[in-house]
Design a protein around this motif. Sequence first.
Motif, PDB file in Angstrom:
ATOM      1  N   VAL A  91     -21.989 -32.223 -24.840  1.00 54.61           N
ATOM      2  CA  VAL A  91     -21.364 -31.382 -25.859  1.00 54.61           C
ATOM      3  C   VAL A  91     -19.994 -30.900 -25.394  1.00 54.61           C
ATOM      4  N   ALA A  92     -19.880 -30.551 -24.112  1.00 49.94           N
ATOM      5  CA  ALA A  92     -18.588 -30.118 -23.572  1.00 49.94           C
ATOM      6  C   ALA A  92     -17.540 -31.217 -23.735  1.00 49.94           C
ATOM      7  N   VAL A  93     -17.945 -32.465 -23.527  1.00 52.72           N
ATOM      8  CA  VAL A  93     -17.029 -33.593 -23.727  1.00 52.72           C
ATOM      9  C   VAL A  93     -16.635 -33.703 -25.194  1.00 52.72           C
ATOM     10  N   GLN A  94     -17.613 -33.568 -26.084  1.00 50.16           N
ATOM     11  CA  GLN A  94     -17.328 -33.686 -27.516  1.00 50.16           C
ATOM     12  C   GLN A  94     -16.435 -32.550 -28.004  1.00 50.16           C
ATOM     13  N   LEU A  95     -16.648 -31.358 -27.483  1.00 47.68           N
ATOM     14  CA  LEU A  95     -15.786 -30.236 -27.855  1.00 47.68           C
ATOM     15  C   LEU A  95     -14.366 -30.461 -27.345  1.00 47.68           C
ATOM     16  N   LYS A  98     -12.170 -32.363 -29.471  1.00 46.89           N
ATOM     17  CA  LYS A  98     -11.645 -31.597 -30.604  1.00 46.89           C
ATOM     18  C   LYS A  98     -10.706 -30.484 -30.143  1.00 46.89           C
ATOM     19  N   GLU A  99     -10.340 -30.514 -28.864  1.00 49.18           N
ATOM     20  CA  GLU A  99      -9.460 -29.510 -28.268  1.00 49.18           C
ATOM     21  C   GLU A  99     -10.073 -28.112 -28.347  1.00 49.18           C
ATOM     22  N   VAL A 100     -11.397 -28.072 -28.183  1.00 52.17           N
ATOM     23  CA  VAL A 100     -12.129 -26.806 -28.115  1.00 52.17           C
ATOM     24  C   VAL A 100     -12.579 -26.634 -26.658  1.00 52.17           C
ATOM     25  N   PRO A 101     -12.010 -25.682 -25.934  1.00 48.36           N
ATOM     26  CA  PRO A 101     -12.363 -25.529 -24.519  1.00 48.36           C
ATOM     27  C   PRO A 101     -13.731 -24.890 -24.332  1.00 48.36           C
ATOM     28  N   SER A 102     -14.449 -25.341 -23.327  1.00 44.10           N
ATOM     29  CA  SER A 102     -15.723 -24.747 -22.940  1.00 44.10           C
ATOM     30  C   SER A 102     -15.828 -24.841 -21.427  1.00 44.10           C
ATOM     31  N   TYR A 103     -16.765 -24.092 -20.846  1.00 40.22           N
ATOM     32  CA  TYR A 103     -16.875 -24.016 -19.389  1.00 40.22           C
ATOM     33  C   TYR A 103     -18.322 -24.238 -18.975  1.00 40.22           C
ATOM     34  N   LEU A 104     -18.520 -25.206 -18.083  1.00 40.20           N
ATOM     35  CA  LEU A 104     -19.846 -25.540 -17.580  1.00 40.20           C
ATOM     36  C   LEU A 104     -20.077 -24.857 -16.238  1.00 40.20           C
ATOM     37  N   GLU A 105     -21.231 -24.198 -16.121  1.00 39.31           N
ATOM     38  CA  GLU A 105     -21.590 -23.510 -14.878  1.00 39.31           C
ATOM     39  C   GLU A 105     -22.975 -23.966 -14.445  1.00 39.31           C
ATOM     40  N   VAL A 200     -11.783 -20.453 -27.642  1.00 42.24           N
ATOM     41  CA  VAL A 200     -12.048 -21.287 -28.808  1.00 42.24           C
ATOM     42  C   VAL A 200     -10.940 -21.058 -29.839  1.00 42.24           C
ATOM     43  N   PRO A 201     -10.345 -22.102 -30.406  1.00 44.14           N
ATOM     44  CA  PRO A 201      -9.321 -21.901 -31.439  1.00 44.14           C
ATOM     45  C   PRO A 201      -9.879 -21.120 -32.623  1.00 44.14           C
ATOM     46  N   THR A 202      -9.051 -20.243 -33.168  1.00 47.78           N
ATOM     47  CA  THR A 202      -9.487 -19.394 -34.283  1.00 47.78           C
ATOM     48  C   THR A 202      -9.975 -20.225 -35.464  1.00 47.78           C
ATOM     49  N   GLU A 203      -9.264 -21.302 -35.777  1.00 48.30           N
ATOM     50  CA  GLU A 203      -9.653 -22.137 -36.904  1.00 48.30           C
ATOM     51  C   GLU A 203     -11.044 -22.721 -36.706  1.00 48.30           C
ATOM     52  N   PHE A 204     -11.353 -23.170 -35.505  1.00 47.88           N
ATOM     53  CA  PHE A 204     -12.669 -23.742 -35.228  1.00 47.88           C
ATOM     54  C   PHE A 204     -13.746 -22.679 -35.372  1.00 47.88           C
ATOM     55  N   LEU A 205     -13.460 -21.485 -34.878  1.00 44.99           N
ATOM     56  CA  LEU A 205     -14.419 -20.387 -35.007  1.00 44.99           C
ATOM     57  C   LEU A 205     -14.668 -20.063 -36.470  1.00 44.99           C
ATOM     58  N   PHE A 206     -13.582 -19.985 -37.266  1.00 45.81           N
ATOM     59  CA  PHE A 206     -13.728 -19.727 -38.701  1.00 45.81           C
ATOM     60  C   PHE A 206     -14.625 -20.764 -39.353  1.00 45.81           C
ATOM     61  N   SER A 207     -14.387 -22.025 -39.028  1.00 41.47           N
ATOM     62  CA  SER A 207     -15.134 -23.085 -39.696  1.00 41.47           C
ATOM     63  C   SER A 207     -16.614 -23.026 -39.350  1.00 41.47           C
ATOM     64  N   MET A 208     -16.946 -22.586 -38.144  1.00 44.75           N
ATOM     65  CA  MET A 208     -18.345 -22.536 -37.729  1.00 44.75           C
ATOM     66  C   MET A 208     -19.095 -21.354 -38.334  1.00 44.75           C
ATOM     67  N   ILE A 209     -18.472 -20.188 -38.360  1.00 42.89           N
ATOM     68  CA  ILE A 209     -19.194 -19.013 -38.844  1.00 42.89           C
ATOM     69  C   ILE A 209     -19.075 -18.836 -40.345  1.00 42.89           C
TER      70      ILE A 209
END
Length: 319
Positions: A91-95, A98-105, A200-209
Amino acid sequence: MQPERRPSGELEPEIIHAYASTFLARKDMYSLQIRSGSYVAVYKRLSERLILAHLNGKITLGAYALDEDSRAHWICYDADADEAWNRLRTVAVQLADKEVPSYLEQSRRGGHLWLFLPASIPGRQARQFGYHLLNQYDIESVELFPKQDELTTGPGSLVRLPLGFHRKTGRRYHFVHTDGSPIAPTISEQIPLLAHPRCVPTEFLFSMIGQVDLAQRSALPVPTGRGAGETLSERIKDRITAFNFISQYVTLDDRGSGHCPFHDDQHKSFAVNQDRNYWHCFAGCGGGSVIDFWSRWREKEGLDSSFTATIKDLAEMLF
């Protein structure tokens, strides 16, 4: 590869403060991990000394997902099995595509996937965002933090504050790239990266929620400057961008975020999407075009906020 037992050299106070602000939703209390791996709540103020003790491995703190007002500025998925952890890595790769940053720990069993939000939002919306991602990317067998929409009793759910030792295993866990390699080789080098994470880009957050109705959003054209629209309202929206107009009344940063002028905003709940040319308040004050903003502004000033009065006022200002 294990990070060093403690950060080398002295960490700058501003880096420690920024690191704490990344993960810690509240400072009026804290959670402390005990030897069994569980946590106890400590109703005392969280100090920089305790954060340093966590980073140096002397104690292990937990990070509550919600602040006192039931707001969140991150979500975290917790995978306790290899299959689920590998899915989070995918999922991190797929995000990223889409230029959506995430962090794996990495963690004791599996690992965490963190997403940092562009603004502090109500827990209910954070969870809505998280569940949209679960459905869209077919993520199973993971826990989503925060676990509550809002606080009712107690401080709610928590995740181990990163880069501290797990008391049960005596190990410290890396943040890693999708291939499993550490994002930096030492604790000292990882901390600054997490002190200023990409959001997370604001637009992506808007589209999800789903905070902005899709039909409404499609009716908000990006100004092109190629001429007037067919109606007065279209001409107004084509005349000036939401960012340029609203920034005359609200202090916005480069990403378009700021304090909402329509409520007592302590969390920078207001955002302007410059690509799609609309604004939105995460705290529930609404959103939309320049016209919607000016209608709310006129209402705040005790003026006629009807569509007709708002359009007339904007036309006089802009033409």
